[in-house]
Scaffold this active site. Structure first.
Site, PDB file in Angstrom:
ATOM      1  N   CYS A  34     -21.116  24.587  26.693  1.00 47.29           N
ATOM      2  CA  CYS A  34     -21.913  23.669  25.884  1.00 47.29           C
ATOM      3  C   CYS A  34     -23.064  23.126  26.743  1.00 47.29           C
ATOM      4  CB  CYS A  34     -21.045  22.524  25.382  1.00 47.29           C
ATOM      5  SG  CYS A  34     -21.971  21.204  24.562  1.00 47.29           S
ATOM      6  N   ASP A  92     -33.405  44.078  40.916  1.00 47.68           N
ATOM      7  CA  ASP A  92     -31.965  43.940  41.114  1.00 47.68           C
ATOM      8  C   ASP A  92     -31.236  44.782  40.069  1.00 47.68           C
ATOM      9  OD1 ASP A  92     -29.346  43.163  41.465  1.00 47.68           O
ATOM     10  OD2 ASP A  92     -29.635  41.108  40.771  1.00 47.68           O
ATOM     11  N   CYS A 135     -22.418  19.076  27.298  1.00 45.74           N
ATOM     12  CA  CYS A 135     -21.324  18.483  28.080  1.00 45.74           C
ATOM     13  C   CYS A 135     -20.615  19.476  28.998  1.00 45.74           C
ATOM     14  CB  CYS A 135     -20.306  17.823  27.147  1.00 45.74           C
ATOM     15  SG  CYS A 135     -19.307  19.002  26.194  1.00 45.74           S
ATOM     16  N   CYS A 156     -18.959  22.663  19.782  1.00 43.51           N
ATOM     17  CA  CYS A 156     -18.249  22.156  20.953  1.00 43.51           C
ATOM     18  C   CYS A 156     -17.161  21.190  20.485  1.00 43.51           C
ATOM     19  CB  CYS A 156     -19.213  21.445  21.896  1.00 43.51           C
ATOM     20  SG  CYS A 156     -18.367  20.704  23.331  1.00 43.51           S
ATOM     21  N   CYS A 191     -17.832  17.452  22.409  1.00 42.77           N
ATOM     22  CA  CYS A 191     -18.905  16.484  22.133  1.00 42.77           C
ATOM     23  C   CYS A 191     -19.522  16.617  20.748  1.00 42.77           C
ATOM     24  CB  CYS A 191     -20.002  16.584  23.182  1.00 42.77           C
ATOM     25  SG  CYS A 191     -21.019  18.077  23.059  1.00 42.77           S
TER      26      CYS A 191
END
Length: 450
Positions: A206, A356, A209, A228, A231
């Site tokens: 999230c 990369d 939070c 979530c 929260c």
């Protein structure tokens, strides 16, 4: 027009004419020359256009192409940058090539690189931004996903009255307050069932939070109807919805968006998101469903996006891959194939690819370790890395043909035991391969469609 802008425009258009007349093109050089004369030339070139900008990690090119096809059903002059030149100089070159009549309602639908957006919006003021998704991609250039998102939010903020039309299924697009007004598109086609995303997925926490997000529905990766439990952070209201997915194959899809049925002539869930984004743009501009349907129905493959190239009877589907999420979606799409196929995997690590190559280890190459894939060609400048990944995925040594030379790759394709061949390739390897194929007469030109 000021004298500086006039000279810059003249220089850019003259160089563009010369390149098209005497060479095979050069999509960015005219823009580079014009910018040297007048760094603010975009401000002049784009002033009479309604500008729609498409940005994000995956899906920019096809979303842009579909949007253009749809808008062309309604509006006479729609400008775009079809060659993949999505940085500042390429955008300038696009406007230099415009040939419109006075009095026309003019649209410009532009694919713009995430890192270039702020530079472009210094000079043009879009009225609509389309945000497709944000996933890990070329981390040497962009960094982590929240860094990338901040780049495009900052770019959009320079045109504060423009609406952001974002993928509502992506949690990151609801993580920050923006100065721009927002609308959202997304999927709402499954029965709700509480679940979490796969652990090896971007953005599973999230953004408010840092607890693990839960989902009532997942399409792929971290996209879906998220919330979530800690929260209360959750997916926003969707302004444009896909409510039914009736059929999806490796080459097409049929679905319903806002009570209207459509068909797309390319395969994969990720491409349905592109079609949904293009449809949302069309609805935003009040284009009728029958015109949207006609625009989506074009069976014209975009550069490196499931374009089919015939190499001495082998039906080769060329697909650009560049990051783990996109790669896995392509692998899932290939898995829908009803026929046996061979595989070619080309890996480069130039600046335009991302230097990369560790991202290949997050790709589900294990899906190819079945008898359905009798031969695999491993190639490109980083062929040894690619071969190592394929061997770790339990593809037997006797199935793998390794070569860096693209002429040899083409010759080996002719000898493959299957009629159908999928070529998965990073960006610069696509360019190199297409140039070889053009030189041999299999396609019309290195950057043209075959």
């Amino acid at each position: 027009m000021g004298i500086r802008s006039y000279v810059a425009s003249f220089v850019g258009k003259s160089s563009q004419w010369f390149l098209k007349t005497f060479t095979k093109g050069g999509s960015s050089l005219p823009g580079k020359l014009a910018l040297k004369v007048d760094p603010a030339i975009l401000d002049h070139l784009a002033k009479d256009y309604k500008v729609v900008v498409v940005t994000g990690t995956n899906g920019k090119t096809l979303t842009t192409a579909l949007t253009v096809k749809i808008l062309q059903q309604e509006f006479e002059h729609v400008l775009t940058n079809p060659t993949g030149a999505n940085m500042v100089q390429g955008i300038v070159s696009t406007f230099l090539s415009a040939n419109s009549k006075k009095g026309q309602k003019k649209f410009a639908v532009l694919e713009i690189d995430e890192a270039s957006l702020s530079k472009v919006t210094e000079y043009i003021k879009p009225e609509l931004f389309v945000f497709t998704n944000i996933f890990r991609d070329q981390m040497d250039r962009y960094g982590e996903i929240y860094t990338t998102y901040q780049l495009i939010v900052d770019g959009a903020a320079k045109s504060p009255k423009a609406t952001i039309l974002a993928n509502g299924d992506s949690p990151i697009f609801n993580s920050l307050e923006t100065i721009n007004p927002r609308k959202y598109y997304g999927f709402d086609h499954k029965i709700e069932e509480d679940q979490t995303a796969h652990y090896n997925t971007d953005g599973v926490l999230c953004p408010k939070c840092q607890h693990i997000l839960h989902y009532k529905m997942i399409t792929y990766a971290n996209l879906g109807k998220y919330y979530c439990p800690n929260c209360g952070f959750s997916r926003p209201h969707l302004d444009y919805k896909l409510t039914e997915l009736r059929n999806m194959t490796n080459t097409s899809a049929e679905f319903t968006i806002d009570h209207h049925d459509y068909k797309l002539e390319v395969g994969g869930m990720y491409n349905i998101y592109n079609a949904l984004a293009a449809t949302a743009v069309a609805e935003y501009y009040h284009v009728a469903p029958e015109k949207i349907r006609k625009g989506l129905g074009f069976d014209e493959k975009v550069f490196g996006r499931q374009e089919i190239i015939n190499i001495d009877g082998k039906k080769c589907t060329l697909v650009l891959v560049k990051n783990p999420v996109g790669l896995n979606q392509v692998i899932n799409m290939i898995g829908l194939s009803p026929y046996e196929f061979s595989l070619v995997s080309l890996l480069n690590a130039n600046y335009a690819d991302g230097t990369d190559v560790s991202w290949i280890w997050d790709g589900d190459y294990e899906a190819f370790s079945t008898s359905k894939v009798p031969k695999v060609i491993s190639g490109g400048e980083r062929h040894q890395d690619m071969t190592k990944r394929l061997k770790v995925a339990d593809i037997p040594d006797e199935k793998i043909i390794e070569t860096q030379n693209l002429d040899e790759v083409i010759e080996q394709i002719k000898q493959l035991p299957t009629e159908h061949v999928y070529i998965l390739s990073t960006y610069t390897a696509v360019l190199q391969l297409r140039k070889k194929l053009a030189d041999k007469g299999y396609i019309k030109g290195g950057m043209d469609r075959g």
